[in-house]
Design a protein around this motif. Structure first.
Motif, PDB file in Angstrom:
ATOM      1  N   GLU A 102       0.819  -1.208   0.000  1.00  0.00           N
ATOM      2  CA  GLU A 102       0.000   0.000   0.000  1.00  0.00           C
ATOM      3  C   GLU A 102       0.858   1.266   0.000  1.00  0.00           C
ATOM      4  N   ILE A 103       1.993   1.243   0.672  1.00  0.00           N
ATOM      5  CA  ILE A 103       2.888   2.406   0.662  1.00  0.00           C
ATOM      6  C   ILE A 103       3.352   2.695  -0.757  1.00  0.00           C
ATOM      7  N   VAL A 104       3.734   1.652  -1.479  1.00  0.00           N
ATOM      8  CA  VAL A 104       4.199   1.828  -2.856  1.00  0.00           C
ATOM      9  C   VAL A 104       3.071   2.359  -3.737  1.00  0.00           C
ATOM     10  N   LEU A 105       1.868   1.806  -3.599  1.00  0.00           N
ATOM     11  CA  LEU A 105       0.741   2.242  -4.430  1.00  0.00           C
ATOM     12  C   LEU A 105       0.321   3.669  -4.100  1.00  0.00           C
ATOM     13  N   VAL A 106       0.363   4.035  -2.828  1.00  0.00           N
ATOM     14  CA  VAL A 106       0.009   5.409  -2.445  1.00  0.00           C
ATOM     15  C   VAL A 106       1.030   6.395  -3.008  1.00  0.00           C
ATOM     16  N   LEU A 107       2.312   6.051  -2.926  1.00  0.00           N
ATOM     17  CA  LEU A 107       3.343   6.918  -3.484  1.00  0.00           C
ATOM     18  C   LEU A 107       3.168   7.086  -4.993  1.00  0.00           C
ATOM     19  N   LEU A 108       2.598   6.090  -5.623  1.00  0.00           N
ATOM     20  CA  LEU A 108       2.350   6.171  -7.065  1.00  0.00           C
ATOM     21  C   LEU A 108       1.110   7.000  -7.382  1.00  0.00           C
ATOM     22  N   ALA A 109       0.116   6.987  -6.480  1.00  0.00           N
ATOM     23  CA  ALA A 109      -1.154   7.654  -6.758  1.00  0.00           C
ATOM     24  C   ALA A 109      -1.171   9.112  -6.336  1.00  0.00           C
ATOM     25  N   VAL A 110      -0.382   9.486  -5.345  1.00  0.00           N
ATOM     26  CA  VAL A 110      -0.422  10.862  -4.837  1.00  0.00           C
ATOM     27  C   VAL A 110       0.011  11.899  -5.879  1.00  0.00           C
ATOM     28  N   PRO A 111       1.113  11.697  -6.625  1.00  0.00           N
ATOM     29  CA  PRO A 111       1.584  12.752  -7.538  1.00  0.00           C
ATOM     30  C   PRO A 111       0.546  13.248  -8.541  1.00  0.00           C
ATOM     31  N   PRO A 112      -0.143  12.386  -9.313  1.00  0.00           N
ATOM     32  CA  PRO A 112      -1.120  12.938 -10.270  1.00  0.00           C
ATOM     33  C   PRO A 112      -2.290  13.634  -9.598  1.00  0.00           C
ATOM     34  N   ILE A 113      -2.727  13.148  -8.446  1.00  0.00           N
ATOM     35  CA  ILE A 113      -3.840  13.790  -7.748  1.00  0.00           C
ATOM     36  C   ILE A 113      -3.415  15.156  -7.223  1.00  0.00           C
ATOM     37  N   LEU A 114      -2.264  15.217  -6.578  1.00  0.00           N
ATOM     38  CA  LEU A 114      -1.780  16.485  -6.022  1.00  0.00           C
ATOM     39  C   LEU A 114      -1.488  17.495  -7.123  1.00  0.00           C
ATOM     40  N   SER A 115      -0.789  17.057  -8.166  1.00  0.00           N
ATOM     41  CA  SER A 115      -0.405  17.973  -9.244  1.00  0.00           C
ATOM     42  C   SER A 115      -1.613  18.530  -9.971  1.00  0.00           C
ATOM     43  N   ASN A 116      -2.608  17.691 -10.244  1.00  0.00           N
ATOM     44  CA  ASN A 116      -3.784  18.163 -10.980  1.00  0.00           C
ATOM     45  C   ASN A 116      -4.674  19.043 -10.110  1.00  0.00           C
ATOM     46  N   ALA A 117      -4.739  18.762  -8.810  1.00  0.00           N
ATOM     47  CA  ALA A 117      -5.498  19.647  -7.929  1.00  0.00           C
ATOM     48  C   ALA A 117      -4.849  21.030  -7.888  1.00  0.00           C
ATOM     49  N   TYR A 118      -3.531  21.052  -7.806  1.00  0.00           N
ATOM     50  CA  TYR A 118      -2.802  22.331  -7.815  1.00  0.00           C
ATOM     51  C   TYR A 118      -3.013  23.074  -9.137  1.00  0.00           C
ATOM     52  N   ALA A 119      -2.868  22.355 -10.243  1.00  0.00           N
ATOM     53  CA  ALA A 119      -3.022  22.989 -11.555  1.00  0.00           C
ATOM     54  C   ALA A 119      -4.454  23.463 -11.778  1.00  0.00           C
ATOM     55  N   GLY A 120      -5.435  22.696 -11.278  1.00  0.00           N
ATOM     56  CA  GLY A 120      -6.821  23.099 -11.453  1.00  0.00           C
ATOM     57  C   GLY A 120      -7.143  24.407 -10.761  1.00  0.00           C
ATOM     58  N   VAL A 121      -6.638  24.587  -9.538  1.00  0.00           N
ATOM     59  CA  VAL A 121      -6.879  25.836  -8.811  1.00  0.00           C
ATOM     60  C   VAL A 121      -6.110  26.980  -9.458  1.00  0.00           C
ATOM     61  N   GLN A 122      -4.892  26.710  -9.896  1.00  0.00           N
ATOM     62  CA  GLN A 122      -4.088  27.755 -10.515  1.00  0.00           C
ATOM     63  C   GLN A 122      -4.691  28.243 -11.827  1.00  0.00           C
ATOM     64  N   ASN A 123      -5.428  27.391 -12.520  1.00  0.00           N
ATOM     65  CA  ASN A 123      -5.995  27.754 -13.823  1.00  0.00           C
ATOM     66  C   ASN A 123      -7.314  28.510 -13.728  1.00  0.00           C
ATOM     67  N   VAL A 124      -7.815  28.710 -12.517  1.00  0.00           N
ATOM     68  CA  VAL A 124      -9.045  29.497 -12.363  1.00  0.00           C
ATOM     69  C   VAL A 124      -8.762  30.937 -12.781  1.00  0.00           C
ATOM     70  N   GLU A 125      -9.678  31.515 -13.542  1.00  0.00           N
ATOM     71  CA  GLU A 125      -9.494  32.881 -14.018  1.00  0.00           C
ATOM     72  C   GLU A 125      -9.349  33.853 -12.845  1.00  0.00           C
ATOM     73  N   PRO A 126      -8.318  34.696 -12.862  1.00  0.00           N
ATOM     74  CA  PRO A 126      -8.150  35.667 -11.764  1.00  0.00           C
ATOM     75  C   PRO A 126      -9.359  36.570 -11.584  1.00  0.00           C
ATOM     76  N   ALA A 127     -10.022  36.911 -12.675  1.00  0.00           N
ATOM     77  CA  ALA A 127     -11.200  37.783 -12.566  1.00  0.00           C
ATOM     78  C   ALA A 127     -12.309  37.102 -11.772  1.00  0.00           C
ATOM     79  N   VAL A 128     -12.471  35.790 -11.955  1.00  0.00           N
ATOM     80  CA  VAL A 128     -13.493  35.056 -11.206  1.00  0.00           C
ATOM     81  C   VAL A 128     -13.153  35.052  -9.724  1.00  0.00           C
ATOM     82  N   ARG A 129     -11.875  34.818  -9.415  1.00  0.00           N
ATOM     83  CA  ARG A 129     -11.437  34.821  -8.021  1.00  0.00           C
ATOM     84  C   ARG A 129     -11.610  36.207  -7.383  1.00  0.00           C
ATOM     85  N   ASP A 130     -11.241  37.243  -8.123  1.00  0.00           N
ATOM     86  CA  ASP A 130     -11.379  38.614  -7.603  1.00  0.00           C
ATOM     87  C   ASP A 130     -12.838  38.977  -7.380  1.00  0.00           C
TER      88      ASP A 130
END
Length: 254
Positions: A102-130
């Motif tokens: 499970e440690i090996v599988l979790v280490l494999l699954a965390v990167p795409p989930i974390l990276s895409n969550a970060y990229a998804g929030v970063q791609n929100v239009e600044p005008a919408v956030r403001d």
């Protein structure tokens, strides 16, 4: 060979199995269980961290670190963890092998989930956030009501990628005496039973495709139509035509 593979898959005894030789259904259940544990843990770790980094723009180095973890050799890491952890467990429990897997599988699954969550929030239009801040929303409200809904397409993309990688890699559980669909691959290779080995690979591929289809359907009915562009252009066009028709019917003032 193709006929032998279909014959192996069509044999009822291979699906039911025995008390000492689990069949396809039992191994499928074990495989899904290992994957489900890893995906849930990875979501609990990667999703909040990715959203927080994207919202606060702090500790962005964690994204690079998570992506670097993908380069770790899974089998080598699994063997190392088994050597370290397994001696601490005795008796009839499989925890000494399950925890490293499970440690090996979790280490494999965390990167795409974390990276895409970060990229998804970063791609929100600044005008919408403001605009959200201008309406008086707090930072947590902006994250939960504005940034998270807009980031869902990328979050689901990361989840689907993680699920496919975990399903494919969970076959290594059989390398350390656990069950799963990888059992047919390793046993078939050891016994030179190639129909069994190929059938195991086909079952893993079928499970991955089915999982991706289910997640795609969940994404379709979870993500807002306004974000995906599925807003029903035909309905909007018909309403526009009706309004124009009503305008033409209004008599001009004399």
């Amino acid at each position: 060979m193709i006929g032998d593979v279909f014959s192996w898959l069509a044999d009822p005894s291979h699906w039911e199995g025995t008390a000492f030789d689990p069949g396809i259904l039992q191994q499928l259940g074990s495989h899904v269980w290992y994957c489900l544990i890893a995906i849930v843990i990875a979501l609990l770790i990667g999703l909040p961290v990715g959203l927080w980094i994207g919202h606060s723009d702090k500790a962005t180095w964690l994204v690079s670190l998570a992506n670097a973890v993908r380069s770790l050799p899974t089998v080598g890491l699994l063997v190392l963890l088994v050597v370290i952890i397994a001696p601490h467990f005795y008796g009839r429990t499989d925890a000494g092998y399950l925890i490293p897997t499970e440690i090996v599988l979790v280490l494999l699954a965390v990167p795409p989930i974390l990276s895409n969550a970060y990229a998804g929030v970063q791609n929100v239009e600044p005008a919408v956030r403001d605009a959200a801040y201008g309406m008086g929303m707090t930072g947590s409200q902006v994250l939960s009501r504005v940034e998270l809904p807009n980031a869902l397409p990328l979050i689901f993309s990361g989840l689907r990628s993680a699920a496919l990688q975990v399903i494919a890699t969970a076959t290594i559980a059989s390398y350390v005496t656990l069950g799963g669909l990888g059992r047919f691959i390793y046993d078939g290779l050891a016994q030179q039973d190639y129909p069994q080995m190929i059938s195991g690979g086909l079952l893993v591929a079928a499970l991955a495709l089915l999982t991706d289809l289910v997640l795609a359907l969940v994404q379709r009915y979870t993500v807002s139509k306004g974000i995906t562009g599925r807003t029903g252009r035909g309905t909007a066009d018909s309403r526009t035509a009706a309004v124009q028709g009503e305008e033409e019917m209004v008599p001009e003032p004399s």
